[in-house]
Write a protein that holds these residues in place. Structure first.
Motif, PDB file in Angstrom:
ATOM      1  N   UNK A  57     -86.769  85.621 -25.156  1.00 19.54           N
ATOM      2  CA  UNK A  57     -85.720  86.627 -25.013  1.00 19.54           C
ATOM      3  C   UNK A  57     -84.741  86.230 -23.903  1.00 19.54           C
ATOM      4  N   UNK A  58     -83.476  86.377 -24.191  1.00 22.59           N
ATOM      5  CA  UNK A  58     -82.452  86.103 -23.180  1.00 22.59           C
ATOM      6  C   UNK A  58     -81.902  87.456 -22.761  1.00 22.59           C
ATOM      7  N   UNK A  59     -82.268  87.892 -21.567  1.00 23.33           N
ATOM      8  CA  UNK A  59     -81.833  89.213 -21.114  1.00 23.33           C
ATOM      9  C   UNK A  59     -81.491  89.163 -19.630  1.00 23.33           C
ATOM     10  N   UNK A  60     -82.151  89.935 -18.810  1.00 21.37           N
ATOM     11  CA  UNK A  60     -81.805  90.097 -17.401  1.00 21.37           C
ATOM     12  C   UNK A  60     -81.886  88.830 -16.585  1.00 21.37           C
ATOM     13  N   UNK A  61     -82.664  87.849 -16.998  1.00 21.02           N
ATOM     14  CA  UNK A  61     -82.789  86.619 -16.213  1.00 21.02           C
ATOM     15  C   UNK A  61     -81.494  85.833 -16.159  1.00 21.02           C
ATOM     16  N   UNK A  62     -80.755  85.800 -17.269  1.00 13.63           N
ATOM     17  CA  UNK A  62     -79.489  85.075 -17.311  1.00 13.63           C
ATOM     18  C   UNK A  62     -78.462  85.743 -16.388  1.00 13.63           C
ATOM     19  N   UNK A  63     -78.424  87.061 -16.420  1.00 12.86           N
ATOM     20  CA  UNK A  63     -77.489  87.790 -15.564  1.00 12.86           C
ATOM     21  C   UNK A  63     -77.798  87.537 -14.090  1.00 12.86           C
ATOM     22  N   UNK A  64     -79.078  87.537 -13.720  1.00 15.89           N
ATOM     23  CA  UNK A  64     -79.475  87.271 -12.335  1.00 15.89           C
ATOM     24  C   UNK A  64     -79.054  85.869 -11.907  1.00 15.89           C
ATOM     25  N   UNK A  65     -79.256  84.877 -12.770  1.00  9.18           N
ATOM     26  CA  UNK A  65     -78.870  83.512 -12.424  1.00  9.18           C
ATOM     27  C   UNK A  65     -77.354  83.374 -12.294  1.00  9.18           C
ATOM     28  N   UNK A  66     -76.608  84.063 -13.135  1.00  7.47           N
ATOM     29  CA  UNK A  66     -75.142  84.016 -13.053  1.00  7.47           C
ATOM     30  C   UNK A  66     -74.650  84.616 -11.737  1.00  7.47           C
ATOM     31  N   UNK A  67     -75.181  85.763 -11.356  1.00  4.24           N
ATOM     32  CA  UNK A  67     -74.788  86.408 -10.091  1.00  4.24           C
ATOM     33  C   UNK A  67     -75.179  85.537  -8.900  1.00  4.24           C
ATOM     34  N   UNK A  68     -76.388  84.958  -8.943  1.00  4.45           N
ATOM     35  CA  UNK A  68     -76.828  84.092  -7.850  1.00  4.45           C
ATOM     36  C   UNK A  68     -75.934  82.857  -7.750  1.00  4.45           C
ATOM     37  N   UNK A  69     -75.516  82.303  -8.896  1.00 13.18           N
ATOM     38  CA  UNK A  69     -74.622  81.150  -8.880  1.00 13.18           C
ATOM     39  C   UNK A  69     -73.261  81.483  -8.294  1.00 13.18           C
ATOM     40  N   UNK A  70     -72.753  82.674  -8.618  1.00 12.90           N
ATOM     41  CA  UNK A  70     -71.459  83.097  -8.055  1.00 12.90           C
ATOM     42  C   UNK A  70     -71.559  83.246  -6.536  1.00 12.90           C
ATOM     43  N   UNK A  71     -72.624  83.892  -6.062  1.00 13.36           N
ATOM     44  CA  UNK A  71     -72.800  84.053  -4.611  1.00 13.36           C
ATOM     45  C   UNK A  71     -72.960  82.703  -3.921  1.00 13.36           C
ATOM     46  N   UNK A  72     -73.703  81.803  -4.539  1.00 14.39           N
ATOM     47  CA  UNK A  72     -73.881  80.470  -3.940  1.00 14.39           C
ATOM     48  C   UNK A  72     -72.554  79.713  -3.901  1.00 14.39           C
ATOM     49  N   UNK A  73     -71.768  79.810  -4.954  1.00 19.53           N
ATOM     50  CA  UNK A  73     -70.456  79.147  -4.983  1.00 19.53           C
ATOM     51  C   UNK A  73     -69.509  79.703  -3.944  1.00 19.53           C
ATOM     52  N   UNK A  74     -69.492  81.043  -3.779  1.00 19.07           N
ATOM     53  CA  UNK A  74     -68.637  81.664  -2.768  1.00 19.07           C
ATOM     54  C   UNK A  74     -69.069  81.227  -1.388  1.00 19.07           C
ATOM     55  N   UNK A  75     -70.372  81.163  -1.130  1.00 24.17           N
ATOM     56  CA  UNK A  75     -70.891  80.765   0.181  1.00 24.17           C
ATOM     57  C   UNK A  75     -70.519  79.316   0.479  1.00 24.17           C
ATOM     58  N   UNK A  76     -70.623  78.434  -0.534  1.00 25.48           N
ATOM     59  CA  UNK A  76     -70.319  77.027  -0.315  1.00 25.48           C
ATOM     60  C   UNK A  76     -68.813  76.814  -0.076  1.00 25.48           C
ATOM     61  N   UNK A  77     -67.970  77.586  -0.749  1.00 20.92           N
ATOM     62  CA  UNK A  77     -66.522  77.419  -0.524  1.00 20.92           C
ATOM     63  C   UNK A  77     -66.113  77.956   0.834  1.00 20.92           C
ATOM     64  N   UNK A  78     -66.766  78.957   1.359  1.00 24.53           N
ATOM     65  CA  UNK A  78     -66.414  79.513   2.669  1.00 24.53           C
ATOM     66  C   UNK A  78     -66.895  78.613   3.796  1.00 24.53           C
ATOM     67  N   UNK A  79     -67.960  77.855   3.577  1.00 23.82           N
ATOM     68  CA  UNK A  79     -68.495  77.000   4.640  1.00 23.82           C
ATOM     69  C   UNK A  79     -67.722  75.726   4.810  1.00 23.82           C
TER      70      UNK A  79
END
Length: 59
Positions: free
Chosen positions: A37-59
């Motif tokens: 099943x593809x459900x909440x896990x994909x959404x969690x990984x997408x949000x985590x990737x966005x936060x990681x990308x924002x953190x890396x661009x700010x640093x």
């Protein structure tokens, strides 16, 4: 001898009629197709990737 043949014939006919009267069990349904099943896990990984990308661009 004639009586014996008649009795044998009656028994054979009765047994064959009973064998034909047996119910055939329904076929076993196939198992469901495998899948994950593809459900909440994909959404969690997408949000985590966005936060990681924002953190890396700010640093």
């Amino acid at each position: 001898m004639k009586k014996r043949n008649l009795i044998t014939l009656v028994i054979v006919v009765c047994c064959s009629l009973m064998a034909n009267g047996q119910a055939v069990p329904p076929p076993i349904p196939p198992p469901p197709p495998p899948g994950l099943p593809i459900d909440g896990g994909i959404l969690f990984l997408l949000i985590a990737g966005i936060f990681y990308g924002v953190k890396k661009t700010r640093d």
